[in-house]
Design a protein around this motif. Structure first.
Motif, PDB file in Angstrom:
ATOM      1  N   ALA A  27      86.568  41.801  65.334  1.00  9.69           N
ATOM      2  CA  ALA A  27      87.123  41.925  63.987  1.00  9.69           C
ATOM      3  C   ALA A  27      88.645  41.978  63.991  1.00  9.69           C
ATOM      4  N   ASP A  28      89.243  42.591  65.021  1.00 11.42           N
ATOM      5  CA  ASP A  28      90.701  42.716  65.036  1.00 11.42           C
ATOM      6  C   ASP A  28      91.402  41.399  65.358  1.00 11.42           C
ATOM      7  N   ASN A  29      90.625  40.375  65.698  1.00  8.84           N
ATOM      8  CA  ASN A  29      91.189  39.045  65.912  1.00  8.84           C
ATOM      9  C   ASN A  29      90.958  38.118  64.720  1.00  8.84           C
ATOM     10  N   ILE A  30      90.573  38.693  63.592  1.00 10.91           N
ATOM     11  CA  ILE A  30      90.360  37.929  62.367  1.00 10.91           C
ATOM     12  C   ILE A  30      91.236  38.508  61.260  1.00 10.91           C
ATOM     13  N   ILE A  31      91.898  37.619  60.528  1.00  9.57           N
ATOM     14  CA  ILE A  31      92.718  38.033  59.386  1.00  9.57           C
ATOM     15  C   ILE A  31      92.319  37.215  58.177  1.00  9.57           C
ATOM     16  N   ALA A  32      92.320  37.842  57.016  1.00 11.26           N
ATOM     17  CA  ALA A  32      91.940  37.160  55.774  1.00 11.26           C
ATOM     18  C   ALA A  32      92.980  37.443  54.701  1.00 11.26           C
ATOM     19  N   SER A  33      93.215  36.448  53.863  1.00 12.24           N
ATOM     20  CA  SER A  33      94.146  36.617  52.749  1.00 12.24           C
ATOM     21  C   SER A  33      93.446  36.343  51.438  1.00 12.24           C
ATOM     22  N   SER A  34      93.999  36.945  50.388  1.00 14.82           N
ATOM     23  CA  SER A  34      93.461  36.739  49.048  1.00 14.82           C
ATOM     24  C   SER A  34      94.520  37.174  48.047  1.00 14.82           C
ATOM     25  N   LYS A  62      99.504  34.174  62.328  1.00 15.82           N
ATOM     26  CA  LYS A  62      98.734  35.069  63.196  1.00 15.82           C
ATOM     27  C   LYS A  62      97.403  34.477  63.643  1.00 15.82           C
ATOM     28  N   SER A  63      97.213  33.159  63.466  1.00 16.36           N
ATOM     29  CA  SER A  63      95.917  32.549  63.776  1.00 16.36           C
ATOM     30  C   SER A  63      96.084  31.275  64.588  1.00 16.36           C
ATOM     31  N   ASP A  64      95.045  30.971  65.356  1.00 18.56           N
ATOM     32  CA  ASP A  64      94.949  29.691  66.045  1.00 18.56           C
ATOM     33  C   ASP A  64      94.135  28.696  65.219  1.00 18.56           C
ATOM     34  N   VAL A  65      93.076  29.216  64.601  1.00 18.42           N
ATOM     35  CA  VAL A  65      92.199  28.411  63.749  1.00 18.42           C
ATOM     36  C   VAL A  65      92.253  29.001  62.347  1.00 18.42           C
ATOM     37  N   ILE A  66      92.558  28.171  61.363  1.00 14.86           N
ATOM     38  CA  ILE A  66      92.687  28.636  59.984  1.00 14.86           C
ATOM     39  C   ILE A  66      91.599  27.995  59.132  1.00 14.86           C
ATOM     40  N   PHE A  67      90.756  28.819  58.526  1.00 13.58           N
ATOM     41  CA  PHE A  67      89.736  28.330  57.604  1.00 13.58           C
ATOM     42  C   PHE A  67      90.288  28.352  56.178  1.00 13.58           C
ATOM     43  N   LEU A  68      90.283  27.187  55.534  1.00 11.86           N
ATOM     44  CA  LEU A  68      90.636  27.120  54.112  1.00 11.86           C
ATOM     45  C   LEU A  68      89.367  27.378  53.312  1.00 11.86           C
ATOM     46  N   ALA A  69      89.225  28.597  52.832  1.00 14.00           N
ATOM     47  CA  ALA A  69      88.013  28.998  52.124  1.00 14.00           C
ATOM     48  C   ALA A  69      88.340  29.293  50.671  1.00 14.00           C
ATOM     49  N   VAL A  70      88.983  28.316  50.023  1.00 12.66           N
ATOM     50  CA  VAL A  70      89.405  28.478  48.633  1.00 12.66           C
ATOM     51  C   VAL A  70      88.704  27.457  47.757  1.00 12.66           C
ATOM     52  N   LYS A  71      88.767  27.685  46.463  1.00  9.87           N
ATOM     53  CA  LYS A  71      88.182  26.739  45.523  1.00  9.87           C
ATOM     54  C   LYS A  71      88.968  25.430  45.550  1.00  9.87           C
ATOM     55  N   PRO A  72      88.293  24.316  45.282  1.00  7.87           N
ATOM     56  CA  PRO A  72      88.961  23.001  45.369  1.00  7.87           C
ATOM     57  C   PRO A  72      90.248  22.911  44.567  1.00  7.87           C
ATOM     58  N   ALA A  73      90.269  23.505  43.398  1.00  5.47           N
ATOM     59  CA  ALA A  73      91.451  23.409  42.536  1.00  5.47           C
ATOM     60  C   ALA A  73      92.669  24.103  43.128  1.00  5.47           C
ATOM     61  N   HIS A  74      92.456  24.989  44.106  1.00  7.57           N
ATOM     62  CA  HIS A  74      93.556  25.755  44.691  1.00  7.57           C
ATOM     63  C   HIS A  74      94.064  25.161  46.002  1.00  7.57           C
ATOM     64  N   VAL A  75      93.435  24.097  46.467  1.00  6.51           N
ATOM     65  CA  VAL A  75      93.795  23.534  47.771  1.00  6.51           C
ATOM     66  C   VAL A  75      95.241  23.062  47.801  1.00  6.51           C
ATOM     67  N   SER A  76      95.681  22.360  46.766  1.00  4.54           N
ATOM     68  CA  SER A  76      97.050  21.839  46.743  1.00  4.54           C
ATOM     69  C   SER A  76      98.073  22.968  46.832  1.00  4.54           C
ATOM     70  N   LYS A  77      97.885  24.010  46.051  1.00  6.55           N
ATOM     71  CA  LYS A  77      98.820  25.140  46.046  1.00  6.55           C
ATOM     72  C   LYS A  77      98.843  25.831  47.404  1.00  6.55           C
ATOM     73  N   VAL A  78      97.667  26.073  47.957  1.00  2.00           N
ATOM     74  CA  VAL A  78      97.589  26.744  49.253  1.00  2.00           C
ATOM     75  C   VAL A  78      98.225  25.893  50.345  1.00  2.00           C
ATOM     76  N   ALA A  79      97.967  24.598  50.297  1.00  2.00           N
ATOM     77  CA  ALA A  79      98.542  23.703  51.307  1.00  2.00           C
ATOM     78  C   ALA A  79     100.061  23.737  51.275  1.00  2.00           C
ATOM     79  N   SER A  80     100.642  23.769  50.075  1.00  2.00           N
ATOM     80  CA  SER A  80     102.104  23.809  49.965  1.00  2.00           C
ATOM     81  C   SER A  80     102.663  25.120  50.507  1.00  2.00           C
ATOM     82  N   GLU A  81     101.888  26.211  50.388  1.00  2.00           N
ATOM     83  CA  GLU A  81     102.336  27.511  50.885  1.00  2.00           C
ATOM     84  C   GLU A  81     102.308  27.592  52.405  1.00  2.00           C
TER      85      GLU A  81
END
Length: 279
Positions: A27-34, A62-81
């Motif tokens: 668990a300490d090797n996993i980080i999540a944002s929201s 802080k990650s090697d592998v990043i899962f994009l687990a967001v709604k489709p409409a938010h992908v563009s915004k998240v990608a720019s960030e």
């Protein structure tokens, strides 16, 4: 390996919990944002022992592998960030409904390593079914990494991207169909006199057993179905009712409808130049 989830909703939590339960990722090797408005999701992640943040760029850092687990409409915004913090050493795994590899690659730095995945919620009990497609810039070994991660929470298979939307309609949405089947079987049991809790358990174990028979015997489901049906027996009478109601046709329609919805969602989420109708 350090894993990051951008988006901390139900699917992200299911995958994170499955990875932890497998013993391969701690668990300490996993980080999540929201976002702050979804603090409830982060509270649930904290209860699992995950690191949490409101900053998507921090997840990348802080990650090697990043899962994009967001709604489709938010992908563009998240990608720019996350684009400024992304390097060629990062592997980006998208589980956003309908969004194609080409769409995501166009939003990230050139030669970003991108994978598109369709998992399903039984990953939380390590019985998931996931399919993934590799992007154009992925390296040798990336497919094995993704399969290794996803296989800790169930079955995982690499497919051509053109199959991802159909996978969404079948195994991605399929658990909801099967939950309805379990509920219907249980209701039938109650109708004919069984206690609710017993009927529910019998229905669930019946689907579990049927699935194991298909997977472990290699016998076609039609043959297994025929093996259950004795001449003039109860099973064939029950099957007659199901066929009268068009059970298989309805399930086929459900898979097709969910597949089309996945494609349409991807089309609407991003600019016209990148829409996936060409596929």
């Amino acid at each position: 390996m350090k894993i990051g989830f951008i988006g901390a909703g139900k699917m992200a939590q299911a995958l994170a919990r499955g990875l932890i339960n497998s013993g391969r990722i701690t668990a300490d090797n996993i980080i999540a944002s929201s976002p702050k408005r979804d603090e409830f999701f982060l509270d649930q992640c904290k209860a699992m022992g995950l690191n949490t943040t409101h900053e998507n760029a921090e997840v990348v850092q802080k990650s090697d592998v990043i899962f994009l687990a967001v709604k489709p409409a938010h992908v563009s915004k998240v990608a720019s960030e996350i684009a400024p913090a992304l390097s060629k050493e990062h592997l980006v795994v998208s589980i956003a409904l309908g969004i194609t590899l080409r769409n995501i690659e166009s939003l990230l730095p050139t030669k970003s390593r991108v994978v598109r995945v369709m998992p399903n919620t039984p990953s939380v009990v390590r019985a998931g079914a996931s399919a993934f497609a590799m992007g154009s810039a992925c390296r040798d070994g990336d497919a094995e990494t993704v399969e290794r991660l996803l296989s800790t929470v169930g079955f995982a298979v690499e497919v051509p991207e053109i199959h991802i939307d159909p996978v969404t309609g079948l195994s991605g949405s399929g658990p909801s169909y099967m939950f309805a089947v379990i509920e219907g079987l249980a209701d039938g049991g109650v109708k004919v006199g069984l206690p609710r809790d017993l009927a529910l358990k019998l229905a669930a174990y019946t689907l579990l057993g049927a699935a194991k028979m298909v997977l472990e015997t290699g016998v076609h489901p039609a043959q297994l179905k025929d093996d259950v049906q004795s001449p003039a027996g109860s099973s064939v009478y029950g099957m007659h009712k199901l066929e009268t109601g068009g059970l298989k046709g309805i399930l086929m329609d459900a898979v097709e409808a969910a597949t089309n919805r996945s494609k349409a969602t991807g089309d609407k989420a991003l600019p016209r130049d990148f829409r996936n109708t060409e596929m």
